[in-house]
Design a protein around this motif. Structure first.
Motif, PDB file in Angstrom:
ATOM      1  N   ARG A 162      -5.507   6.237  -0.461  1.00  0.00           N
ATOM      2  CA  ARG A 162      -5.476   5.874  -1.919  1.00  0.00           C
ATOM      3  C   ARG A 162      -4.227   5.433  -2.253  1.00  0.00           C
ATOM      4  O   ARG A 162      -3.792   4.750  -2.910  1.00  0.00           O
ATOM      5  CB  ARG A 162      -5.696   7.078  -2.763  1.00  0.00           C
ATOM      6  N   ILE A 163      -3.271   5.971  -1.507  1.00  0.00           N
ATOM      7  CA  ILE A 163      -1.815   5.555  -1.451  1.00  0.00           C
ATOM      8  C   ILE A 163      -1.622   4.242  -0.985  1.00  0.00           C
ATOM      9  O   ILE A 163      -0.856   3.292  -1.661  1.00  0.00           O
ATOM     10  CB  ILE A 163      -0.873   6.526  -0.733  1.00  0.00           C
ATOM     11  N   ALA A 164      -2.251   3.787   0.099  1.00  0.00           N
ATOM     12  CA  ALA A 164      -2.160   2.330   0.419  1.00  0.00           C
ATOM     13  C   ALA A 164      -2.931   1.504  -0.508  1.00  0.00           C
ATOM     14  O   ALA A 164      -2.060   0.313  -0.811  1.00  0.00           O
ATOM     15  CB  ALA A 164      -3.017   2.316   1.816  1.00  0.00           C
ATOM     16  N   ASP A 165      -3.983   1.699  -1.003  1.00  0.00           N
ATOM     17  CA  ASP A 165      -4.272   0.822  -2.274  1.00  0.00           C
ATOM     18  C   ASP A 165      -3.334   1.022  -3.410  1.00  0.00           C
ATOM     19  O   ASP A 165      -3.113  -0.240  -4.314  1.00  0.00           O
ATOM     20  CB  ASP A 165      -5.639   1.405  -3.069  1.00  0.00           C
ATOM     21  N   GLN A 166      -2.437   1.929  -3.683  1.00  0.00           N
ATOM     22  CA  GLN A 166      -1.445   1.765  -4.831  1.00  0.00           C
ATOM     23  C   GLN A 166      -0.415   0.973  -4.304  1.00  0.00           C
ATOM     24  O   GLN A 166       0.174   0.349  -5.109  1.00  0.00           O
ATOM     25  CB  GLN A 166      -1.036   3.314  -5.198  1.00  0.00           C
ATOM     26  N   VAL A 167       0.048   1.151  -3.227  1.00  0.00           N
ATOM     27  CA  VAL A 167       1.204   0.321  -2.584  1.00  0.00           C
ATOM     28  C   VAL A 167       0.598  -1.270  -2.895  1.00  0.00           C
ATOM     29  O   VAL A 167       1.920  -1.947  -3.162  1.00  0.00           O
ATOM     30  CB  VAL A 167       1.330   0.704  -1.284  1.00  0.00           C
ATOM     31  N   ALA A 168      -0.657  -1.694  -2.478  1.00  0.00           N
ATOM     32  CA  ALA A 168      -0.830  -3.075  -2.658  1.00  0.00           C
ATOM     33  C   ALA A 168      -0.795  -3.465  -4.030  1.00  0.00           C
ATOM     34  O   ALA A 168      -0.668  -4.828  -4.151  1.00  0.00           O
ATOM     35  CB  ALA A 168      -2.176  -3.179  -2.059  1.00  0.00           C
ATOM     36  N   LEU A 169      -0.883  -2.677  -5.024  1.00  0.00           N
ATOM     37  CA  LEU A 169      -0.656  -3.038  -6.299  1.00  0.00           C
ATOM     38  C   LEU A 169       0.705  -3.436  -6.970  1.00  0.00           C
ATOM     39  O   LEU A 169       1.129  -3.936  -7.857  1.00  0.00           O
ATOM     40  CB  LEU A 169      -1.195  -2.221  -7.234  1.00  0.00           C
ATOM     41  N   ILE A 170       1.790  -3.063  -5.987  1.00  0.00           N
ATOM     42  CA  ILE A 170       3.135  -3.025  -6.429  1.00  0.00           C
ATOM     43  C   ILE A 170       3.833  -4.504  -6.250  1.00  0.00           C
ATOM     44  O   ILE A 170       3.056  -5.205  -5.201  1.00  0.00           O
ATOM     45  CB  ILE A 170       3.984  -2.136  -5.697  1.00  0.00           C
ATOM     46  N   PRO A 171       4.424  -5.140  -7.037  1.00  0.00           N
ATOM     47  CA  PRO A 171       4.644  -6.637  -6.695  1.00  0.00           C
ATOM     48  C   PRO A 171       5.588  -6.552  -5.367  1.00  0.00           C
ATOM     49  O   PRO A 171       6.423  -5.492  -5.105  1.00  0.00           O
ATOM     50  CB  PRO A 171       5.857  -6.908  -8.044  1.00  0.00           C
ATOM     51  N   ASP A 172       5.551  -7.585  -4.866  1.00  0.00           N
ATOM     52  CA  ASP A 172       6.100  -7.798  -3.384  1.00  0.00           C
ATOM     53  C   ASP A 172       7.476  -7.589  -3.390  1.00  0.00           C
ATOM     54  O   ASP A 172       8.187  -7.025  -2.683  1.00  0.00           O
ATOM     55  CB  ASP A 172       5.683  -9.141  -2.871  1.00  0.00           C
ATOM     56  N   SER A 173       8.521  -7.929  -4.407  1.00  0.00           N
ATOM     57  CA  SER A 173       9.726  -7.690  -4.447  1.00  0.00           C
ATOM     58  C   SER A 173      10.122  -6.284  -4.665  1.00  0.00           C
ATOM     59  O   SER A 173      11.397  -6.023  -4.263  1.00  0.00           O
ATOM     60  CB  SER A 173      10.368  -8.389  -5.617  1.00  0.00           C
ATOM     61  N   ARG A 174       9.088  -5.410  -4.893  1.00  0.00           N
ATOM     62  CA  ARG A 174       9.430  -3.975  -4.969  1.00  0.00           C
ATOM     63  C   ARG A 174       8.696  -3.045  -4.392  1.00  0.00           C
ATOM     64  O   ARG A 174       8.685  -1.881  -4.418  1.00  0.00           O
ATOM     65  CB  ARG A 174       9.208  -3.591  -6.437  1.00  0.00           C
ATOM     66  N   ARG A 175       8.054  -3.539  -3.320  1.00  0.00           N
ATOM     67  CA  ARG A 175       7.310  -2.784  -2.514  1.00  0.00           C
ATOM     68  C   ARG A 175       7.776  -2.120  -1.189  1.00  0.00           C
ATOM     69  O   ARG A 175       7.154  -1.209  -0.595  1.00  0.00           O
ATOM     70  CB  ARG A 175       5.931  -3.629  -1.832  1.00  0.00           C
ATOM     71  N   SER A 176       8.903  -2.559  -0.601  1.00  0.00           N
ATOM     72  CA  SER A 176       9.175  -2.088   0.554  1.00  0.00           C
ATOM     73  C   SER A 176       9.356  -0.454   0.625  1.00  0.00           C
ATOM     74  O   SER A 176       9.050  -0.005   1.792  1.00  0.00           O
ATOM     75  CB  SER A 176      10.707  -2.698   0.662  1.00  0.00           C
ATOM     76  N   SER A 177      10.064   0.186  -0.424  1.00  0.00           N
ATOM     77  CA  SER A 177      10.195   1.471  -0.205  1.00  0.00           C
ATOM     78  C   SER A 177       8.732   2.291  -0.281  1.00  0.00           C
ATOM     79  O   SER A 177       8.929   3.317   0.474  1.00  0.00           O
ATOM     80  CB  SER A 177      11.062   1.882  -1.564  1.00  0.00           C
ATOM     81  N   ALA A 178       8.116   1.783  -0.998  1.00  0.00           N
ATOM     82  CA  ALA A 178       6.583   2.505  -0.836  1.00  0.00           C
ATOM     83  C   ALA A 178       6.160   2.323   0.373  1.00  0.00           C
ATOM     84  O   ALA A 178       5.171   3.034   0.863  1.00  0.00           O
ATOM     85  CB  ALA A 178       6.034   1.860  -2.109  1.00  0.00           C
ATOM     86  N   GLU A 179       6.047   1.160   0.917  1.00  0.00           N
ATOM     87  CA  GLU A 179       5.383   0.768   2.147  1.00  0.00           C
ATOM     88  C   GLU A 179       6.053   1.881   3.290  1.00  0.00           C
ATOM     89  O   GLU A 179       5.345   2.179   4.146  1.00  0.00           O
ATOM     90  CB  GLU A 179       5.597  -0.584   2.693  1.00  0.00           C
ATOM     91  N   VAL A 180       7.305   1.733   3.138  1.00  0.00           N
ATOM     92  CA  VAL A 180       7.983   3.139   4.123  1.00  0.00           C
ATOM     93  C   VAL A 180       7.490   4.025   3.910  1.00  0.00           C
ATOM     94  O   VAL A 180       7.104   4.994   5.004  1.00  0.00           O
ATOM     95  CB  VAL A 180       9.624   2.980   3.657  1.00  0.00           C
ATOM     96  N   ALA A 181       7.271   4.753   2.626  1.00  0.00           N
ATOM     97  CA  ALA A 181       6.746   5.991   2.382  1.00  0.00           C
ATOM     98  C   ALA A 181       5.406   6.435   3.069  1.00  0.00           C
ATOM     99  O   ALA A 181       4.891   7.039   3.536  1.00  0.00           O
ATOM    100  CB  ALA A 181       6.827   6.408   0.801  1.00  0.00           C
ATOM    101  N   HIS A 182       4.407   5.157   2.713  1.00  0.00           N
ATOM    102  CA  HIS A 182       3.235   5.061   3.266  1.00  0.00           C
ATOM    103  C   HIS A 182       3.094   5.098   4.653  1.00  0.00           C
ATOM    104  O   HIS A 182       2.340   6.060   5.250  1.00  0.00           O
ATOM    105  CB  HIS A 182       2.349   3.890   2.524  1.00  0.00           C
ATOM    106  N   GLY A 183       4.129   4.404   5.420  1.00  0.00           N
ATOM    107  CA  GLY A 183       3.963   4.466   6.837  1.00  0.00           C
ATOM    108  C   GLY A 183       4.338   5.582   7.284  1.00  0.00           C
ATOM    109  O   GLY A 183       3.732   6.135   8.269  1.00  0.00           O
ATOM    110  N   GLU A 184       5.333   6.401   7.108  1.00  0.00           N
ATOM    111  CA  GLU A 184       5.793   7.741   7.212  1.00  0.00           C
ATOM    112  C   GLU A 184       4.554   8.601   7.184  1.00  0.00           C
ATOM    113  O   GLU A 184       4.326   9.423   8.204  1.00  0.00           O
ATOM    114  CB  GLU A 184       7.018   8.230   6.277  1.00  0.00           C
ATOM    115  N   LEU A 185       3.770   8.628   5.930  1.00  0.00           N
ATOM    116  CA  LEU A 185       2.576   9.630   5.861  1.00  0.00           C
ATOM    117  C   LEU A 185       1.502   9.290   6.735  1.00  0.00           C
ATOM    118  O   LEU A 185       1.138  10.119   7.361  1.00  0.00           O
ATOM    119  CB  LEU A 185       2.226   9.476   4.314  1.00  0.00           C
TER     120      LEU A 185
END
Length: 373
Positions: A162-185
């Motif tokens: 579900r977190i991955a789905d939420q990350v995909a909704l974030i605009p590309d310019s603001r997605r990096s920190s969310a991608e890091v958090a998802h990758g860590e989890l």
């Protein structure tokens, strides 16, 4: 429901879709049970948070407890609307579609504001409530956590997806920190799953991971809500700019007319909305921009009132002059005053001070003659 704790059921259908009565009834019954159980859980979590000895730790828990209760109330309010629409099963296709709209539509319209402002659907609110409750139980170290290791790992995997789905909704310019958090989890969950498959004791690793996943999912849903509000605010601000631009042009025309028609005329400036620039997209900048729009609107209102009042004064004096002239039509003594008044009314800009003096003089004469203008 999971063992011991409330877990929201999967929602049927889609926004405005038609769903069979039996599915709607099953979902409504499950949601009502979830609502009652979650209310009891929140009461226990609230009490446990109040009993935390360390003030800093207790203060850190308060926002999530408050948000959990706000979510529960929003869900309860929406369920009341769904129950009213369900009407003990007396529903046709139109009512069924209304119910799925209530399920999948936002609990709060974007653009509105509150202490806990969340433009999320009923299923999203329930998932967030489940995540927050799990996080709070872990942080409060409450007994009775779900002992089913497989179930907990499965639930975590679903949450990470579900977190991955939420990350995909974030605009590309603001997605990096969310991608890091998802990758860590994702990596931590894979490690814990591998350890469990080898027979290792992972009980001590699960609770912190569940807490972290709940926090990340909460932050992403809140951020998505903030983006929804920002989008709605941007659209609203854009509409306001268009409306104020048209209104500003009209007030400017009114000002030109007043200055050309009467003297003395107001000398208020008419604000130019375009001077504010383009409507920004960043939330903080948008908030400041809308505050400036509010000041422009108030200034336009004052200017409109002042210039309109000047023209209204001329109209009123013109009507009074006409009335008194008709009342004293046979009185040669006021003929000179009447002619001066007519000349003044044909002059642009018209001297309102002198016009009022002439009209008042004729009205005074009329009263001495016993004539009511």
């Amino acid at each position: 429901m999971s063992a011991g704790y409330a877990q929201a059921p999967a929602a049927p259908g889609s926004l405005g879709g038609d769903v069979p009565d039996t599915e709607l009834l099953a979902y409504l019954d499950a949601m009502l049970r979830w609502k009652d159980q979650r209310r009891s859980e929140l009461a226990a979590l609230d009490q446990a948070s109040l009993e935390v000895a360390e003030p800093a730790e207790r203060a850190a828990l308060t926002p999530d407890v408050t948000l959990s209760m706000t979510l529960w109330q929003a869900v309860a309010d929406r369920l009341a609307l769904i129950q009213a629409t369900w009407d003990s099963g007396r529903v046709g296709e139109q009512e069924r579609r209304r119910i799925t709209t209530l399920v999948w539509g936002t609990l709060e319209q974007p653009g509105t504001r509150g202490a806990q402002s969340l433009a999320v659907s009923l299923p999203e609110a329930c998932r967030l409530s489940d995540s927050l409750a799990s996080s709070l139980r872990s942080r409060l170290r409450l007994d009775g956590a779900d002992p089913d290791l497989t179930g907990r790992l499965r639930s975590l995997r679903q949450q990470v997806e579900r977190i991955a789905d939420q990350v995909a909704l974030i605009p590309d310019s603001r997605r990096s920190s969310a991608e890091v958090a998802h990758g860590e989890l994702d990596q931590r969950l894979s490690d814990v799953t591998d350890r469990a498959a080898r027979g290792a004791d992972v009980g001590g690793l699960l609770a912190p991971l569940e807490s972290r996943a709940a926090t990340v999912e909460r932050d992403l849903i809140v951020a998505a809500s903030a983006r929804a509000h920002a989008k709605a605010d941007h659209a609203q601000a854009t509409r306001e700019v268009a409306e104020l631009t048209a209104r500003g042009q009209a007030v400017l025309s009114l000002a030109h007319r007043a200055r050309a028609t009467v003297s003395p005329a107001p000398r208020l400036g008419v604000p130019d909305v375009s001077a504010l620039g383009e409507v920004p997209t960043a939330p903080a900048e948008l908030t400041a921009y809308r505050e400036r729009l509010g000041r422009v609107e108030r200034a336009l209102g004052v200017a409109h009132s002042e210039y309109a009042a000047a023209l209204d004064r001329l109209e009123d004096l013109t009507e009074r002059a006409t009335t008194v002239r008709e009342a004293l039509a046979d009185e040669p003594a006021v003929l000179a005053l009447a002619e001066q008044t007519d000349t003044l009314l044909r002059t642009r800009p018209t001297d309102l001070t002198r016009l009022e003096a002439l009209v008042q003089a004729q009205e005074s004469f009329a009263r001495t003659m016993g004539v009511t203008p």
